[in-house]
Enzyme design. Structure first.
Site, PDB file in Angstrom:
ATOM      1  N   THR A  31       8.311  40.704  27.355  1.00 24.30           N
ATOM      2  CA  THR A  31       7.409  41.634  28.055  1.00 24.30           C
ATOM      3  C   THR A  31       7.483  41.434  29.564  1.00 24.30           C
ATOM      4  OG1 THR A  31       5.680  40.018  27.621  1.00 24.30           O
ATOM      5  CG2 THR A  31       5.715  41.961  26.214  1.00 24.30           C
ATOM      6  N   ASP A  32       7.907  40.249  30.021  1.00 23.04           N
ATOM      7  CA  ASP A  32       7.801  39.976  31.474  1.00 23.04           C
ATOM      8  C   ASP A  32       8.656  40.924  32.301  1.00 23.04           C
ATOM      9  OD1 ASP A  32      10.209  38.643  30.825  1.00 23.04           O
ATOM     10  OD2 ASP A  32       9.708  36.801  31.917  1.00 23.04           O
ATOM     11  N   SER A  63      23.253  13.815  38.234  1.00 24.22           N
ATOM     12  CA  SER A  63      22.473  14.248  37.072  1.00 24.22           C
ATOM     13  C   SER A  63      22.489  13.140  36.020  1.00 24.22           C
ATOM     14  CB  SER A  63      23.083  15.530  36.488  1.00 24.22           C
ATOM     15  OG  SER A  63      22.709  15.650  35.134  1.00 24.22           O
ATOM     16  N   SER A 121      13.039  26.481  28.571  1.00 28.28           N
ATOM     17  CA  SER A 121      13.093  26.687  30.028  1.00 28.28           C
ATOM     18  C   SER A 121      13.451  25.443  30.829  1.00 28.28           C
ATOM     19  CB  SER A 121      11.766  27.262  30.543  1.00 28.28           C
ATOM     20  OG  SER A 121      11.569  28.521  30.013  1.00 28.28           O
ATOM     21  N   SER A 122      14.472  24.736  30.374  1.00 26.35           N
ATOM     22  CA  SER A 122      14.897  23.585  31.177  1.00 26.35           C
ATOM     23  C   SER A 122      15.440  24.047  32.527  1.00 26.35           C
ATOM     24  CB  SER A 122      15.922  22.744  30.430  1.00 26.35           C
ATOM     25  OG  SER A 122      17.077  23.503  30.179  1.00 26.35           O
ATOM     26  N   GLU A 155      17.981  31.556  39.912  1.00 30.83           N
ATOM     27  CA  GLU A 155      18.521  31.803  38.561  1.00 30.83           C
ATOM     28  C   GLU A 155      19.239  33.167  38.514  1.00 30.83           C
ATOM     29  OE1 GLU A 155      17.306  29.849  35.550  1.00 30.83           O
ATOM     30  OE2 GLU A 155      18.681  30.989  34.276  1.00 30.83           O
ATOM     31  N   ASP A 167       9.066  32.043  33.147  1.00 27.79           N
ATOM     32  CA  ASP A 167       9.393  30.620  32.991  1.00 27.79           C
ATOM     33  C   ASP A 167       9.123  29.835  34.270  1.00 27.79           C
ATOM     34  OD1 ASP A 167      10.253  31.605  30.590  1.00 27.79           O
ATOM     35  OD2 ASP A 167      12.372  31.493  31.071  1.00 27.79           O
TER      36      ASP A 167
HETATM   37  C1  GLA Z   1      13.664  34.052  28.707  1.00 30.74           C
HETATM   38  C2  GLA Z   1      13.477  34.584  30.128  1.00 30.74           C
HETATM   39  C3  GLA Z   1      12.019  34.982  30.364  1.00 30.74           C
HETATM   40  C4  GLA Z   1      11.528  35.927  29.272  1.00 30.74           C
HETATM   41  C5  GLA Z   1      11.854  35.370  27.879  1.00 30.74           C
HETATM   42  C6  GLA Z   1      11.528  36.332  26.772  1.00 30.74           C
HETATM   43  O1  GLA Z   1      12.946  32.854  28.559  1.00 30.74           O
HETATM   44  O2  GLA Z   1      13.842  33.616  31.076  1.00 30.74           O
HETATM   45  O3  GLA Z   1      11.878  35.559  31.648  1.00 30.74           O
HETATM   46  O4  GLA Z   1      12.060  37.212  29.449  1.00 30.74           O
HETATM   47  O5  GLA Z   1      13.214  35.014  27.773  1.00 30.74           O
HETATM   48  O6  GLA Z   1      10.159  36.535  26.697  1.00 30.74           O
END
Ligand code: GLA
Length: 379
Positions: A31-32, A63, A121-122, A155, A167
């Protein structure tokens, strides 16, 4: 931990240590980028950065996760195809400087325990940690939402991966024991307490998100096509956020079968997020869980971003006593599920789901029992 690694590699103590968390999304998936609503929570798994200044413009970065080092000059800061893990820091540094924030050279060590390529979301955590690192090292006064946007820009424009804003937003602005309700159009947000005797249990399918990027781009295009077609039959909308479920029923002839299903996911998901926030604030976790389950079905059937492994994990979860809700989390095509489980049932849940997953698919699921945590910039 990261301080120790820094000392070992650079032979001195770091000046600055910062960290940024990974995330789960409780509801509001895909949805974002449609200007819609999301409800993620930061988790207690972090990427840490330790570093100190140099007197020149050279960056030396190591790293701990990749056990690899790289070096570059801020004056020749390009995308690096050999040390791809360094591109998040490179991108963030480039955009900070092009926005007028002068940086110096630095020695940096980073790493952490957010599983990679697992939908937690690393990469957002690395971008947000890198930006926070510069903020602290250089004493920059940066608005938190600016940090979020800069991290996302790294990103999208430097690393070259399309994503919405969720994220980076939650990694910067999450709050302990709270989820974050975000309106991705105007970026207004509020923290919603996660009360009650429940745990956030994450099940990692162990399947890397192979198709994620190409299919993500396809979904993005389909949403834009749906908007264009709905506009052409007279709907006064900017994007799918502006469509309500009744409008979609009336205008459904304007869309092909596939675009209708994509649009229906987004439209119904936004409605679910709004209800989810309301019932969470009222303490109705049963209803909250039902909405999570409905979200999964919609992602599976209408948006088609789930996978066999994720469906098996979710169906196993639905059968366990003490599960309030279960769904895939993140972009899909592999990665993780998020499960809202009563505290006293969490251990048995973990045991039964990993056994069932092994039996059904011969695969090993990693299970993390998480707490909602503070973001990198939490006050
Ligand atoms: C990934 C993207 C987010 C979002 C999700 C799905 O995590 O980085 O911005 O779009 O997918 O909700």
């Amino acid at each position: 931990m990261i301080e120790e690694a820094f000392k070992k590699i650079f032979g001195a103590s770091p000046e600055v240590v910062v960290r940024a968390p990974g995330r789960v999304n409780l509801i509001g998936e895909h949805t974002d980028y449609n200007d819609g609503f999301v409800l993620p929570a930061a988790i207690d798994r972090f990427i840490e950065f330790a570093g100190r200044r140099r007197s020149d413009r050279t960056i030396r970065i190591h790293s701990t996760d990749f056990q690899d080092s790289a070096e570059f000059s801020l004056d020749d800061n390009q995308k690096d195809s050999e040390h791809r893990w360094s591109n998040y820091l490179r991108g963030v540094s480039k955009f900070l400087e092009s926005d007028g924030h002068q940086l110096t050279g630095a020695e940096i060590v980073f790493g952490g325990n957010v599983p990679r390529e697992s939908g937690l979301s690393s990469s957002a955590a690395v971008e947000v940690a890198a930006t926070t690192f510069w903020q602290r090292l250089m004493g920059l006064k940066l608005d938190p939402v600016y940090v979020v946007k800069l991290a996302r820009r790294a990103e999208n424009e430097f690393v070259g991966v399309p994503c919405g804003i969720m994220d980076q937003f939650i990694s910067a602005l999450g709050r302990k024991e709270h989820a974050l309700f975000l309106d991705c159009r105007d970026l207004s947000y509020r923290h919603v307490p996660l009360r009650g005797d429940v745990k956030l249990v994450v099940c990692n399918s162990g399947v890397k998100r192979a198709l994620a990027q190409s299919e993500y781009e396809v979904r993005l295009k389909q949403c834009n096509q749906a908007v264009a077609q709905l506009k052409s039959v007279g709907l006064a909308i900017r994007n799918l956020r502006d469509v309500d479920p009744e409008d979609l029923d009336t205008a459904s002839d304007a869309l092909s079968e596939i675009l209708l299903r994509r649009a229906r996911h987004v439209v119904t998901e936004n409605a679910r997020v709004l209800e989810a926030v309301k019932v969470l604030e009222e303490g109705d976790l049963e209803r909250f869980g039902e909405l999570m389950n409905a979200s999964h079905e919609s992602l599976r059937d209408d948006y088609e971003v789930s996978s066999k492994e994720l469906d098996v994990l979710v169906e196993l979860a639905w059968k366990q006593p003490g599960t309030l809700g279960a769904r895939m989390t993140g972009a899909g095509f592999g990665g993780c599920t998020i499960n809202l489980v009563r505290i006293d049932a969490a251990d048995a849940f973990a045991e039964a789901v990993s056994r069932g997953y092994q039996e059904a698919l011969g695969l090993k699921a990693e299970i993390y029992v998480c707490q909602a945590s503070d973001g990198a910039m939490a006050a």
